[in-house]
Design a protein around this motif. Sequence first.
Motif, PDB file in Angstrom:
ATOM      1  N   ILE A  64      -2.520 -45.246  57.875  1.00 12.31           N
ATOM      2  CA  ILE A  64      -2.489 -43.810  57.592  1.00 12.31           C
ATOM      3  C   ILE A  64      -1.083 -43.258  57.876  1.00 12.31           C
ATOM      4  CG2 ILE A  64      -3.299 -41.556  58.453  1.00 12.31           C
ATOM      5  CD1 ILE A  64      -5.408 -42.796  56.813  1.00 12.31           C
ATOM      6  N   LEU A  65      -0.522 -43.655  59.001  1.00 13.00           N
ATOM      7  CA  LEU A  65       0.809 -43.163  59.361  1.00 13.00           C
ATOM      8  C   LEU A  65       1.874 -43.669  58.395  1.00 13.00           C
ATOM      9  CD1 LEU A  65       0.450 -43.505  63.207  1.00 13.00           C
ATOM     10  CD2 LEU A  65       0.842 -41.371  61.950  1.00 13.00           C
ATOM     11  N   ALA A  66       1.774 -44.932  57.988  1.00 15.55           N
ATOM     12  CA  ALA A  66       2.741 -45.471  57.028  1.00 15.55           C
ATOM     13  C   ALA A  66       2.639 -44.687  55.715  1.00 15.55           C
ATOM     14  CB  ALA A  66       2.484 -46.951  56.792  1.00 15.55           C
ATOM     15  N   ALA A  86      11.581 -31.927  56.296  1.00 20.03           N
ATOM     16  CA  ALA A  86      11.141 -33.241  55.798  1.00 20.03           C
ATOM     17  C   ALA A  86      11.503 -34.387  56.755  1.00 20.03           C
ATOM     18  CB  ALA A  86      11.678 -33.477  54.393  1.00 20.03           C
ATOM     19  N   SER A 122       1.671 -41.506  55.472  1.00 21.03           N
ATOM     20  CA  SER A 122       2.261 -40.190  55.743  1.00 21.03           C
ATOM     21  C   SER A 122       3.785 -40.264  55.781  1.00 21.03           C
ATOM     22  CB  SER A 122       1.743 -39.633  57.067  1.00 21.03           C
ATOM     23  OG  SER A 122       0.343 -39.415  56.982  1.00 21.03           O
ATOM     24  N   LEU A 123       4.290 -41.408  56.228  1.00 19.32           N
ATOM     25  CA  LEU A 123       5.743 -41.602  56.239  1.00 19.32           C
ATOM     26  C   LEU A 123       6.269 -41.616  54.797  1.00 19.32           C
ATOM     27  CD1 LEU A 123       7.967 -42.003  58.296  1.00 19.32           C
ATOM     28  CD2 LEU A 123       7.493 -44.453  58.276  1.00 19.32           C
ATOM     29  N   THR A 172       6.119 -38.771  62.573  1.00 19.24           N
ATOM     30  CA  THR A 172       5.248 -39.852  62.117  1.00 19.24           C
ATOM     31  C   THR A 172       5.664 -41.181  62.734  1.00 19.24           C
ATOM     32  OG1 THR A 172       5.023 -38.621  60.055  1.00 19.24           O
ATOM     33  CG2 THR A 172       4.237 -40.882  60.051  1.00 19.24           C
ATOM     34  N   HIS A 208      -3.791 -43.995  51.678  1.00 16.97           N
ATOM     35  CA  HIS A 208      -4.860 -43.233  52.341  1.00 16.97           C
ATOM     36  C   HIS A 208      -6.202 -43.466  51.637  1.00 16.97           C
ATOM     37  CE1 HIS A 208      -2.483 -40.196  55.004  1.00 16.97           C
ATOM     38  NE2 HIS A 208      -1.927 -41.375  54.993  1.00 16.97           N
ATOM     39  N   LEU A 222       0.002 -31.080  46.097  1.00 17.37           N
ATOM     40  CA  LEU A 222      -0.443 -31.923  47.212  1.00 17.37           C
ATOM     41  C   LEU A 222      -1.781 -31.434  47.758  1.00 17.37           C
ATOM     42  CD1 LEU A 222       2.694 -32.622  49.434  1.00 17.37           C
ATOM     43  CD2 LEU A 222       1.182 -34.294  48.361  1.00 17.37           C
ATOM     44  N   GLU A 275       4.994 -40.056  52.391  1.00 20.06           N
ATOM     45  CA  GLU A 275       4.937 -38.665  51.944  1.00 20.06           C
ATOM     46  C   GLU A 275       6.164 -37.889  52.448  1.00 20.06           C
ATOM     47  OE1 GLU A 275       2.070 -36.254  53.893  1.00 20.06           O
ATOM     48  OE2 GLU A 275       1.886 -34.830  52.235  1.00 20.06           O
ATOM     49  N   ALA A 276       6.503 -38.075  53.714  1.00 16.73           N
ATOM     50  CA  ALA A 276       7.668 -37.372  54.270  1.00 16.73           C
ATOM     51  C   ALA A 276       8.943 -37.803  53.548  1.00 16.73           C
ATOM     52  CB  ALA A 276       7.779 -37.636  55.774  1.00 16.73           C
ATOM     53  N   TRP A 277       9.055 -39.104  53.285  1.00 14.45           N
ATOM     54  CA  TRP A 277      10.231 -39.596  52.550  1.00 14.45           C
ATOM     55  C   TRP A 277      10.259 -39.016  51.135  1.00 14.45           C
ATOM     56  CZ3 TRP A 277       9.263 -45.409  54.139  1.00 14.45           C
ATOM     57  CH2 TRP A 277       9.705 -45.605  55.459  1.00 14.45           C
ATOM     58  N   LEU A 280       9.141 -36.130  50.143  1.00 14.21           N
ATOM     59  CA  LEU A 280       9.630 -34.761  50.264  1.00 14.21           C
ATOM     60  C   LEU A 280      11.141 -34.726  50.412  1.00 14.21           C
ATOM     61  CD1 LEU A 280       7.398 -32.846  52.782  1.00 14.21           C
ATOM     62  CD2 LEU A 280       8.097 -32.120  50.497  1.00 14.21           C
ATOM     63  N   LEU A 337      -8.148 -35.880  55.941  1.00 16.63           N
ATOM     64  CA  LEU A 337      -7.828 -35.075  54.757  1.00 16.63           C
ATOM     65  C   LEU A 337      -7.664 -33.602  55.114  1.00 16.63           C
ATOM     66  CD1 LEU A 337     -10.199 -36.878  52.276  1.00 16.63           C
ATOM     67  CD2 LEU A 337      -7.699 -36.751  52.083  1.00 16.63           C
ATOM     68  N   THR A 376      -5.461 -33.440  47.722  1.00  9.10           N
ATOM     69  CA  THR A 376      -6.191 -33.618  48.986  1.00  9.10           C
ATOM     70  C   THR A 376      -7.606 -33.067  48.866  1.00  9.10           C
ATOM     71  OG1 THR A 376      -4.067 -33.367  50.096  1.00  9.10           O
ATOM     72  CG2 THR A 376      -6.034 -33.245  51.475  1.00  9.10           C
ATOM     73  N   MET A 387      -6.753 -40.731  65.706  1.00  9.50           N
ATOM     74  CA  MET A 387      -6.147 -42.033  66.026  1.00  9.50           C
ATOM     75  C   MET A 387      -6.353 -42.414  67.489  1.00  9.50           C
ATOM     76  SD  MET A 387      -2.773 -41.670  63.637  1.00  9.50           S
ATOM     77  CE  MET A 387      -3.031 -41.403  61.856  1.00  9.50           C
ATOM     78  N   MET A 428       3.664 -43.699  65.298  1.00 14.54           N
ATOM     79  CA  MET A 428       3.514 -45.146  65.060  1.00 14.54           C
ATOM     80  C   MET A 428       3.943 -45.929  66.301  1.00 14.54           C
ATOM     81  SD  MET A 428       4.862 -45.592  61.118  1.00 14.54           S
ATOM     82  CE  MET A 428       4.157 -47.211  60.754  1.00 14.54           C
ATOM     83  N   ALA A 461      -0.114 -29.638  53.737  1.00 16.50           N
ATOM     84  CA  ALA A 461       0.270 -29.131  52.411  1.00 16.50           C
ATOM     85  C   ALA A 461       0.385 -27.603  52.442  1.00 16.50           C
ATOM     86  CB  ALA A 461      -0.748 -29.575  51.358  1.00 16.50           C
ATOM     87  N   PHE A 485      -7.738 -46.839  52.478  1.00 16.93           N
ATOM     88  CA  PHE A 485      -8.356 -46.813  53.808  1.00 16.93           C
ATOM     89  C   PHE A 485      -9.702 -46.093  53.751  1.00 16.93           C
ATOM     90  CE2 PHE A 485      -9.213 -44.243  57.592  1.00 16.93           C
ATOM     91  CZ  PHE A 485      -9.434 -45.252  58.523  1.00 16.93           C
ATOM     92  N   TYR A 530       1.726 -43.109  49.025  1.00 16.76           N
ATOM     93  CA  TYR A 530       1.041 -42.376  50.108  1.00 16.76           C
ATOM     94  C   TYR A 530      -0.420 -42.160  49.772  1.00 16.76           C
ATOM     95  CZ  TYR A 530      -0.627 -37.708  51.696  1.00 16.76           C
ATOM     96  OH  TYR A 530      -1.388 -36.644  52.120  1.00 16.76           O
TER      97      TYR A 530
END
Lengths: 367, 367
Positions: free
Chosen positions: A145-147, B177, A149-150, B184, A92, A180, A152-154, A156, B146, A184, B96, B188, B153, A95, A88
């Motif tokens: 960015i979304l991938a 989670a 964040s995904l 997300t 980011h 986290l 990150e969610a996974w 967690l 960010l 950031t 986005m 997408m 966070a 990018f 994650y």
Amino acid sequence: MSFPVPQALRDYARLAEPQLAAFLDAKGAALRGLPVDLSHAHAALRDYVLRGGKRLRGALVLLGHQAAGGRREDVLRPSLGVELLHAYLLIHDDFMDRDEVRRGGPTLHVTLAGAFKNGGPGPGRGAARGPGGESALHLAGSLAILAGSLCEAWALELVLEAQVAPERALAAARHLAPALADVTVGQMLDLAAPQGPELPAAGVLRIEQLKTGSYTFELPLLLGALLAGAAPGLLAALRAYALPLGQAFQIADDLLGVFGAPEVTGKSSANDLREGKRTLLIARALERASPSDAAALRGGLGKPDMSDAEAEALRGILRRSGAEQAARQEAEQLCALAIRALEGGAIPAAIAAELGAIADYTIRRTL
Amino acid sequence: MSFPVPQALRDYARLAEPQLAAFLDAKGAALRGLPVDLSHAHAALRDYVLRGGKRLRGALVLLGHQAAGGRREDVLRPSLGVELLHAYLLIHDDFMDRDEVRRGGPTLHVTLAGAFKNGGPGPGRGAARGPGGESALHLAGSLAILAGSLCEAWALELVLEAQVAPERALAAARHLAPALADVTVGQMLDLAAPQGPELPAAGVLRIEQLKTGSYTFELPLLLGALLAGAAPGLLAALRAYALPLGQAFQIADDLLGVFGAPEVTGKSSANDLREGKRTLLIARALERASPSDAAALRGGLGKPDMSDAEAEALRGILRRSGAEQAARQEAEQLCALAIRALEGGAIPAAIAAELGAIADYTIRRTL
């Protein structure tokens, strides 16, 4: 000459790679029932995550857990989560820094942008309605960015679902959330720094600590230990090992970025100089160099079309100023400090031996 | 004519606003000791978060908690976390979608870009080294991303630190989670949809559910309830209320976006049509309209320079096709369904009454 990868890292990678692949495949299967085809984005993400990497952070979760008497199988999935957390942050970061290469392949936003330029990622209206140029880049960046964040969610999800007592899972997650936030903030500082006055070495060090140092060693070790209900003495010992080693790791990375062989780092050793990255190494060279060398370094850094000869001239300044030598010594000293922290008895001998080997590897891979 | 804001929302906003401001101020104070000045980014974020909004999600956390017998004071900080989670999603979404206005003010990336254009956010080398044009926009966008991730966070921190039994805090976080992953994925899908074939109404509905429906009602209610150790029967009742209401909310939002008075929505009612947003309303109009009207709608949507007369012609098609009327009826029916779910007895009468008022408000604000 390359320093051998420690056994604990090799063992972990062999164990974790197939599990990480299986996790990503299961998530990919769940995406297949959705009304829009995301298979291309998923495949690009899967490739990015599985494309090597040292798996250092995941291995440290296991070692922290075992140091506290936990069982490896209880923490394997959370350790995959920490690897996804790393993915994650890298996605980011790539990018935001507009990096095009990572781990010897294209960064995620670059892969996705390539797909849109070629007329859309799948069947359908792709080419006809596909956005052009700048718009395609924005879409690719947004999906990257979304991938991230995904991931990150996974991450967690994997940490929270650890099969340990609720207090332990909660303690680990409570450690994770402020970490986290720190990473950031570190990244915000890193991006905003070039807009402000030139930073002294201490300022650069603080940013590097927030941005990478803390989550590379301290976060995974403590997360693993907390998932096993570690006592305060063990947590303190792990922290005393992790803090100097995180700094040593960063210094080693700075050195690799400027003096490392391209066949080891997977990218040109002029990259960091061309980007004008304000590392601790550069900050110290600016403090130590003669006025004319400092001026040459300031003027030369950050030229996108820097020639190899110009890069070599800047390396000469880093050597002449004593900054390179000082950085190597400092990495050695910090590493020795980390290894000394293993000796207090709080960490079981077998685990301490593995952590010692990892500390050596952390700095030797460059020296 | 505007429908009055329910008492529970007004009470919550009065209670939460100063606490949210205090939380952000404390975080801002912690940033002040750092080597790079982030005060400008923090101030922009603070203004964005505190600039109104309905505080619906935070209020629902409290109501879910009280429905399960919890005390308001135990869940106030987690409820602020859910408001910050909402801010996180809006900030990323704005970037986005390249939206420039939110809640009657500039979006975060727009505020930050303005600062760089004016020669940098503070003293120092700002103007001299400041990036120009496209580069300034990329930096502003990155800092906005960010700042959004920082809100996420902080949200996690606030939920995890709830002063309740560890099992309860963990259960709430375990619900959070996967909900984050769903949102997300929804985003997408939303971004990737224009690259694929035209979606039927069912596909649009599914995306809207993932992207907004689930986290607007279900997530905060269940989070609050889980923090109070809610029994399965109560969780099921809250879900039965939240699911149809989430859909009704989205339909109401689509209607507001096209037919809403600018003085209520804070933006031009031609915006959604100019952007060519493929809402459920549009998908249904395309399914129901005469072939020539459907062609006119397809051809007219998404023109950035659409005149007011052209927008009004498209609204005519939405009316003529029956899509507007059908959407209003469907919102009514879904709202009635949600209100019926309150009657099973699992939800205490006083809380059910507040939730009923919120359901009415959710759709009446547009009709």
